[in-house]
Design an enzyme around this catalytic site. Structure first.
Site, mmCIF file in Angstrom:
data_model
loop_
_atom_site.group_PDB
_atom_site.id
_atom_site.type_symbol
_atom_site.label_atom_id
_atom_site.label_comp_id
_atom_site.label_asym_id
_atom_site.label_seq_id
_atom_site.Cartn_x
_atom_site.Cartn_y
_atom_site.Cartn_z
ATOM 1 N N ASP A 44 -19.562 52.161 -33.733
ATOM 2 C CA ASP A 44 -18.456 51.734 -34.204
ATOM 3 C C ASP A 44 -18.098 50.361 -34.309
ATOM 4 O O ASP A 44 -16.977 49.477 -34.715
ATOM 5 C CB ASP A 44 -17.154 52.548 -33.971
ATOM 6 C CG ASP A 44 -16.653 52.772 -32.730
ATOM 7 O OD1 ASP A 44 -17.285 51.909 -31.874
ATOM 8 O OD2 ASP A 44 -15.622 53.152 -32.427
ATOM 9 N N GLY A 45 -18.771 49.565 -33.630
ATOM 10 C CA GLY A 45 -18.557 48.236 -32.907
ATOM 11 C C GLY A 45 -17.103 47.941 -32.144
ATOM 12 O O GLY A 45 -17.057 46.725 -32.132
ATOM 13 N N ARG A 59 -30.860 36.162 -23.902
ATOM 14 C CA ARG A 59 -31.396 37.088 -22.704
ATOM 15 C C ARG A 59 -32.525 37.351 -22.721
ATOM 16 O O ARG A 59 -33.407 36.523 -23.519
ATOM 17 C CB ARG A 59 -30.629 38.650 -23.153
ATOM 18 C CG ARG A 59 -29.151 38.491 -23.504
ATOM 19 C CD ARG A 59 -28.724 39.503 -24.701
ATOM 20 N NE ARG A 59 -27.445 39.514 -24.825
ATOM 21 C CZ ARG A 59 -26.370 40.020 -24.425
ATOM 22 N NH1 ARG A 59 -26.578 41.086 -23.604
ATOM 23 N NH2 ARG A 59 -25.137 39.839 -24.648
ATOM 24 N N ASP A 66 -32.143 43.429 -21.924
ATOM 25 C CA ASP A 66 -31.282 42.730 -22.734
ATOM 26 C C ASP A 66 -29.831 42.295 -21.808
ATOM 27 O O ASP A 66 -28.901 41.665 -22.409
ATOM 28 C CB ASP A 66 -30.854 43.715 -23.976
ATOM 29 C CG ASP A 66 -30.488 45.288 -23.442
ATOM 30 O OD1 ASP A 66 -31.388 45.644 -22.844
ATOM 31 O OD2 ASP A 66 -29.505 45.556 -23.595
ATOM 32 N N ASN A 67 -29.818 42.982 -20.793
ATOM 33 C CA ASN A 67 -28.667 42.780 -20.032
ATOM 34 C C ASN A 67 -28.965 41.483 -18.755
ATOM 35 O O ASN A 67 -28.352 41.324 -17.603
ATOM 36 C CB ASN A 67 -28.134 43.910 -19.246
ATOM 37 C CG ASN A 67 -27.458 44.768 -20.297
ATOM 38 O OD1 ASN A 67 -27.054 44.152 -21.303
ATOM 39 N ND2 ASN A 67 -27.257 46.167 -20.063
HETATM 40 P P1 AMP Z 1 -24.459 47.564 -23.488
HETATM 41 O O1 AMP Z 1 -24.802 49.000 -22.880
HETATM 42 O O2 AMP Z 1 -23.026 47.245 -23.481
HETATM 43 O O3 AMP Z 1 -25.275 46.596 -22.775
HETATM 44 O O4 AMP Z 1 -24.875 47.994 -24.943
HETATM 45 C C1 AMP Z 1 -26.255 48.028 -25.525
HETATM 46 C C2 AMP Z 1 -26.290 47.757 -26.733
HETATM 47 O O5 AMP Z 1 -25.372 48.741 -27.687
HETATM 48 C C3 AMP Z 1 -25.990 46.448 -27.380
HETATM 49 O O6 AMP Z 1 -26.523 46.053 -28.209
HETATM 50 C C4 AMP Z 1 -24.478 46.573 -27.888
HETATM 51 O O7 AMP Z 1 -24.060 45.618 -28.745
HETATM 52 C C5 AMP Z 1 -24.737 48.134 -28.465
HETATM 53 N N1 AMP Z 1 -23.442 48.794 -28.509
HETATM 54 C C6 AMP Z 1 -22.639 49.250 -27.291
HETATM 55 N N2 AMP Z 1 -21.494 49.780 -27.801
HETATM 56 C C7 AMP Z 1 -21.468 49.798 -29.066
HETATM 57 C C8 AMP Z 1 -20.609 50.146 -29.964
HETATM 58 N N3 AMP Z 1 -19.381 50.742 -29.833
HETATM 59 N N4 AMP Z 1 -20.736 49.812 -31.357
HETATM 60 C C9 AMP Z 1 -21.922 49.255 -31.733
HETATM 61 N N5 AMP Z 1 -22.874 48.974 -30.868
HETATM 62 C C10 AMP Z 1 -22.457 48.970 -29.361
HETATM 63 MG MG MG Z 2 -25.891 44.750 -23.033
#
Ligand code: AMP
Ligand code: MG
Length: 491
Positions: A129-130, A187, A256-257
């Site tokens: 949901d972003g 990244r 990616d992190n």
């Molecule tokens: P993260 O675990 O926060 O590093 O996120 C991993 C990936 O999932 C990244 O590409 C984020 O942008 C995406 N992501 C995380 N949470 C959401 C969300 N609620 N809606 C859309 N994309 C998400």
């Molecule tokens: Mg990330």
């Protein structure tokens, strides 16, 4: 007040050079709309150091900017594209819930990304949901600011606003947006994206941009991409040693992190180790312990190897030669990491000079801590300020023996006892964001709207080496060990 005036008043000085990269690297973003944005936390010291104006950011227009409802003039908001190995599996990613509103040029001439995290859907949202909820955004705020206090390179947190929306997770949760400040958001995964979906010229464009953004041209000669690889390795060898020395566990060291700038980025299910156990894993999704404490240096090396692979076409015209160059650079990471770690451990033990047996001394303490399940931070804290008999490990055969060895070791250097204690105070934090204290702060803030607990914690964490009396509360251990503490991704 007109928007332009607010921007000027807020001190925002925005550019977006990232948007000059080839089109595959980003997607332009349009305005979001959240119903009723309100400031939850503002980082006043950071606002000041960036040359921004708190009052203007607190105004309605300021809050609209921090919530993505208004796009400041001069800004070209984008979502960045990237890929990544998530728990070893390669996939296309990108800013799925974040928007870069621009690069702010500080009065000192530094360029920093201003990114809104939780600002809504993008082409990279993959069904998400972003959005973000308040608890995890406050958690990122606390931990990233704690890392900064500890002197560890990190993205920073400028503000958290609540959006007035409920977002749906297992339950309904208050929506929030974090304003994140980063040296950049480039990244390892950004390079992987270029290498997999772009041309060699795209990789070169990204590499050139990264070099220009993070390194001084006068510092490199010869092939600049070999320099870029070696510098990225050096930065990670420094960063990961710093994590290990304070017991920080990132939780999701996916490629990616990992930021090329060398900053800690993407605080998700991270936490600080309490009881010393190298196998510690907090993240509920890390079933096989890939990102366990002891494995972080190995994973960093693995991620850097993925980075090196993306640069192969640029390292040498002959690909066999390129592979040799990459392998040599990567092979040096474990040595660099280990040197940094041992030097850091010497400082934690008040040791100024080098002796070959120091590693043995360090390992002796760590294995005793592991055997008796001692608290990592407080063991070093106690060695720094407490009498021997007040140290938790005191009375065990191993510790008694170790303590004598340590005392003898300290006597074999020129420096005084006072000097050693000073060195230890500057290298052993008396406070870390302990899991039970973080939970306490989040519960008060996110559930009851009481931010005073979090403020107190943030204050203590801003000076972790000060050993002030008021900080004692934050170094007490929970009644039962939080080794079973679990962290969740919180998306
Ligand atoms: P993260 O675990 O926060 O590093 O996120 C991993 C990936 O999932 C990244 O590409 C984020 O942008 C995406 N992501 C995380 N949470 C959401 C969300 N609620 N809606 C859309 N994309 C998400
Ligand atoms: Mg990330």
């Amino acid at each position: 007040m007109k928007e332009r005036e607010v921007i000027i008043e807020a001190g925002l000085n925005l550019e977006n050079t990232y948007a000059n990269l080839p089109k595959i690297f980003f997607t332009n973003q349009i305005l979001g709309h959240v119903p009723s944005p309100k400031i939850a936390v503002l980082n006043y010291p950071l606002i000041e150091s960036l040359g921004l104006n708190a009052k203007a950011l607190q105004s309605d227009n300021g809050v609209d900017i921090l919530s993505g409802n208004k796009i400041p003039e001069g800004a070209t908001p984008i979502a960045e594209a990237y890929a990544g190995h998530q728990f070893g599996n390669f996939t296309m990613l990108g800013d799925g819930r974040a928007m870069l509103i621009g690069e702010h040029i500080t009065p000192k001439g530094e360029r920093v990304d201003i990114q809104l995290k939780g600002s809504g859907r993008t082409p990279y949202s993959r069904g998400g949901d972003g959005k973000a909820s308040l608890g995890p955004m406050l958690r990122e705020y606390i931990i990233s600011e704690a890392m900064n206090g500890l002197g560890i390179p990190t993205t920073r947190s400028l503000a958290v606003v609540t959006t007035g929306e409920s977002i749906i997770r297992e339950t309904k949760l208050p929506g929030a947006i974090l304003t994140r400040i980063a040296a950049s958001h480039i990244r390892v995964g950004t390079f992987q994206y270029a290498a997999n979906w772009g041309t060699v010229e795209d990789i070169r464009a990204l590499a050139d941009y990264t070099l220009k953004r993070h390194f001084k041209e006068e510092n490199y000669s010869g092939n600049p991409y070999i320099f870029l690889l070696k510098e990225a390795i050096k930065k990670q060898a420094d960063l990961i040693a710093k994590w290990q020395l304070v017991g920080f566990i990132h939780g999701v060291m996916n490629t990616d992190n990992m930021a090329i700038s060398g900053e800690t980025i993407d605080y998700g299910p991270c936490a600080f180790m309490d009881t010393y156990d190298p196998r510690t894993v907090f993240s509920s999704i890390d079933i096989h312990g890939r990102y366990a404490y002891f494995n972080q240096p190995n994973i960093a090396g693995w991620n850097l190897a993925r980075f090196a692979e993306t640069l192969l076409p640029l390292l040498h015209i002959n690909q066999n030669e390129a592979v040799n160059i990459a392998n040599d650079a990567i092979a040096d990471f474990p040595n660099q990491y280990k040197n940094n770690w041992i030097s850091g451990m010497r400082r934690k033990l008040g040791i100024f000079n080098e002796e070959a047996e120091d590693e043995y001394l360090i390992e002796g303490l760590l294995s005793t801590m592991q055997k008796y399940e001692a608290d990592y931070t407080n063991t070093f804290r106690d060695l720094t300020i407490s009498k021997k008999e007040d140290i938790a490990l005191s009375g065990t055969v191993e510790f008694e023996k170790w303590y004598d060895l340590w005392q003898e070791r300290l006597k074999r250097q020129e420096k005084s006892e006072e000097d050693s204690r000073e060195l230890m105070k500057n290298n052993n934090p008396s406070v870390i964001p302990r899991n039970h204290r973080v939970e306490e702060a989040l519960e008060a803030a996110a559930d009851q709207g009481d931010y005073s607990v979090m403020e107190g914690l943030l204050k203590a964490l801003s000076k972790p080496y000060s050993y002030s009396k008021e900080q004692d509360y934050y170094s007490t251990l929970p009644e039962t060990s939080s080794c079973k503490y679990k962290t969740y991704c919180g998306t």
